[in-house]
Design a protein around this motif. Sequence first.
Motif, PDB file in Angstrom:
ATOM      1  N   MET A 104       0.835  -1.208   0.000  1.00  0.00           N
ATOM      2  CA  MET A 104       0.000   0.000   0.000  1.00  0.00           C
ATOM      3  C   MET A 104       0.868   1.255   0.000  1.00  0.00           C
ATOM      4  O   MET A 104       0.553   2.241  -0.665  1.00  0.00           O
ATOM      5  CB  MET A 104      -0.948  -0.009   1.199  1.00  0.00           C
ATOM      6  CG  MET A 104      -2.099  -0.994   1.020  1.00  0.00           C
ATOM      7  SD  MET A 104      -3.074  -1.252   2.519  1.00  0.00           S
ATOM      8  CE  MET A 104      -3.991   0.284   2.637  1.00  0.00           C
ATOM      9  N   VAL A 137      -9.111  -3.936   2.908  1.00  0.00           N
ATOM     10  CA  VAL A 137      -8.209  -2.835   2.553  1.00  0.00           C
ATOM     11  C   VAL A 137      -8.724  -1.526   3.145  1.00  0.00           C
ATOM     12  O   VAL A 137      -7.957  -0.716   3.664  1.00  0.00           O
ATOM     13  CB  VAL A 137      -8.056  -2.723   1.018  1.00  0.00           C
ATOM     14  CG1 VAL A 137      -7.150  -1.571   0.643  1.00  0.00           C
ATOM     15  CG2 VAL A 137      -7.513  -4.030   0.448  1.00  0.00           C
ATOM     16  N   GLU A 164      -7.837   0.813  -4.041  1.00  0.00           N
ATOM     17  CA  GLU A 164      -8.227  -0.095  -2.944  1.00  0.00           C
ATOM     18  C   GLU A 164      -8.731  -1.421  -3.498  1.00  0.00           C
ATOM     19  O   GLU A 164      -8.364  -2.495  -3.020  1.00  0.00           O
ATOM     20  CB  GLU A 164      -9.333   0.534  -2.083  1.00  0.00           C
ATOM     21  CG  GLU A 164      -8.842   1.541  -1.071  1.00  0.00           C
ATOM     22  CD  GLU A 164      -9.989   2.034  -0.189  1.00  0.00           C
ATOM     23  OE1 GLU A 164     -10.883   1.243   0.137  1.00  0.00           O
ATOM     24  OE2 GLU A 164      -9.984   3.234   0.152  1.00  0.00           O
TER      25      GLU A 164
END
Lengths: 163, 461
Positions: free
Chosen positions: A33, A62, A48
């Motif tokens: 991420m 997420v 996402e």
Amino acid sequence: MNQPAIFTPELKKRADQICANYPVKRAAALPVMRLVQETYGSISEDAELEIADYFQIPPMGVRELMTFYTLFYSKPKGKCHLQICRTLSCALRGAEELIRDMEEKLGIECGRTTEDGQFSLDHVECLGACEKAPAGQINQEYAGPLTKEKLFEIIKQYDVSKA
Amino acid sequence: MEKLISRFFKIPNATSLPVYLAEGGYEAAKLALRNRKPEEIEGEVKRSHLRGLGGAGFSCGVKWSFVPRDTGKPIYLVVNADEGEPGTFKDKYILTYVPHLLIEGMIIASYAVGIHKAFIYIRGEYEMPYLKLKEAVGEAYQKGFLGENIFGTKFDLDIVIHRGAGAYICGEETGLLESLEGKKGFPRLKPPFPAVVGLFGCPTVINNVETLSYLPFIVQRGSEWFAKLGTERNGGMRLFSVSGHVKRPGIYELPMGILLRSIIYEHAGGISEDRKLKAVVPGGLSAAVLTADEIDVKMDFDSLKAVGSMGGSGGVIVMDETTSMVDALRVTMQFFAHESCGQCSPCREGTGWIDRILKRIVAGKGRADDVDHLLDIGKYLGGTTICALADGAQMTFLSYLKKFRKEFEDFIRNSSLRANAGWSSGGRPLGLPAPDGRSGTVSEAISGIASAGRLKAPSSQ
């Protein structure tokens, strides 16, 4: 899902390399991420979904990480991202007044970005820079002891109209 | 006084491998791998009375001894570099100025416990420390100090640096493990303890950066020498992070038995502008606050526990006579309310209520029964949750209310006056003169207002 736009072949390759460090793929969620955010400036809703797809976890998994951790942003921050620590050591040395001065100077509340996308202002909890109180971060870099004058000087470098 | 870890902070470029080697670096790890048995090292570390310097203060050697070696699963080392306890910044110095010392300590710990894979969980905001550490790990691999057959022995160790993403709770060791597995940092119920069921369900040692960095010294100079530097069952020295109203904030590496008074007045140069001391937090924000009368205490874990506080992370936050304890507590509880992970109701709701009530008080809307009400909420904050965040929040919270109760009551009684005077709403910097030049304490402020003729001073003043 449509054709992935976020995970380009190059980005996927780098993500795969990160995953190779861990016996369980999902453990690479935070670093991947971070990689997405560093590449695109923020993690959009589309990103996402692609991250969820990449790790084979539900999209909510997420979203949980997005909202639990303070360093993931769903919208890009300004070119100059000012973060000022407000916890005790910094508060004792005037952080709260400094934060208000900056809100006034930039014309935005903490947590916002100026309309021209130049500046974002956030107050944060202890950065581990208490010896330099009041401390803060200007983009990635630690700075302190901060004063109104020093911060105004930095603002000037980014935007002469605010001088 | 001889410095151990902090000696390296003053050596130019000690972050680079050639300089670290020239200073005798990696000799302890070589000695351990070539000439000692793993169990000898574990025994040595136990006898050194090295305590966990991240905050819990648990004996390092005893912690290792809980790890089962025969499960057939890999054992992991997890380094807690998620330094987040407010008032603490020591690990940042180790990572930035002498990252090889940590790596050397990790090699020794891994060899002692039979570990071949280690993760360093470093807080997400630490950019420069991360870059320095990454460079050092690369250098160590290149030199054959990491990877396979380290120092020509049969011992292998791999290190992965894992960056956090901003959450205080991930410094709690089981919250850290969850985070390292790619999840929210919700602390786990214990038992099972991480030593038995830790990362990816495998036995895991979790040690703080500073704890590991003392291992090379213990291996080279012996447990007896190290233990003697400290007090009974509190071996060696530690890095005290000193901040707040002192003349020389910074890192001071001092023996465990040093007096708090000596840290403040000798090492940190005394109170800024030669004001008087009012209060000090001795072991990070979660530790109970001590008054100016309580600073003749030894700074080891057991002595601080005996006076109702804790050694914690060694973060010393000093507050001078102008500090409003109401404001200081408001800032403190705002932190805990923000950082509570939300898993347990007493912590999530308790810190939130306290935060809102303190803000209401500071905004001039305090009620006569607020202090008793707060004490009541505080009573149920600790001992009722999965992890120690609420216990720490409770400890510091109750200490402010009990030790400075009169100040809180005076503040509430006079709060409407303060609000009318237009400068009370938590806006003024703590401990600095009010904007009109008056000092920040409540009584002085009230008399100041009275003498300005705007408001009548309350009779109690």
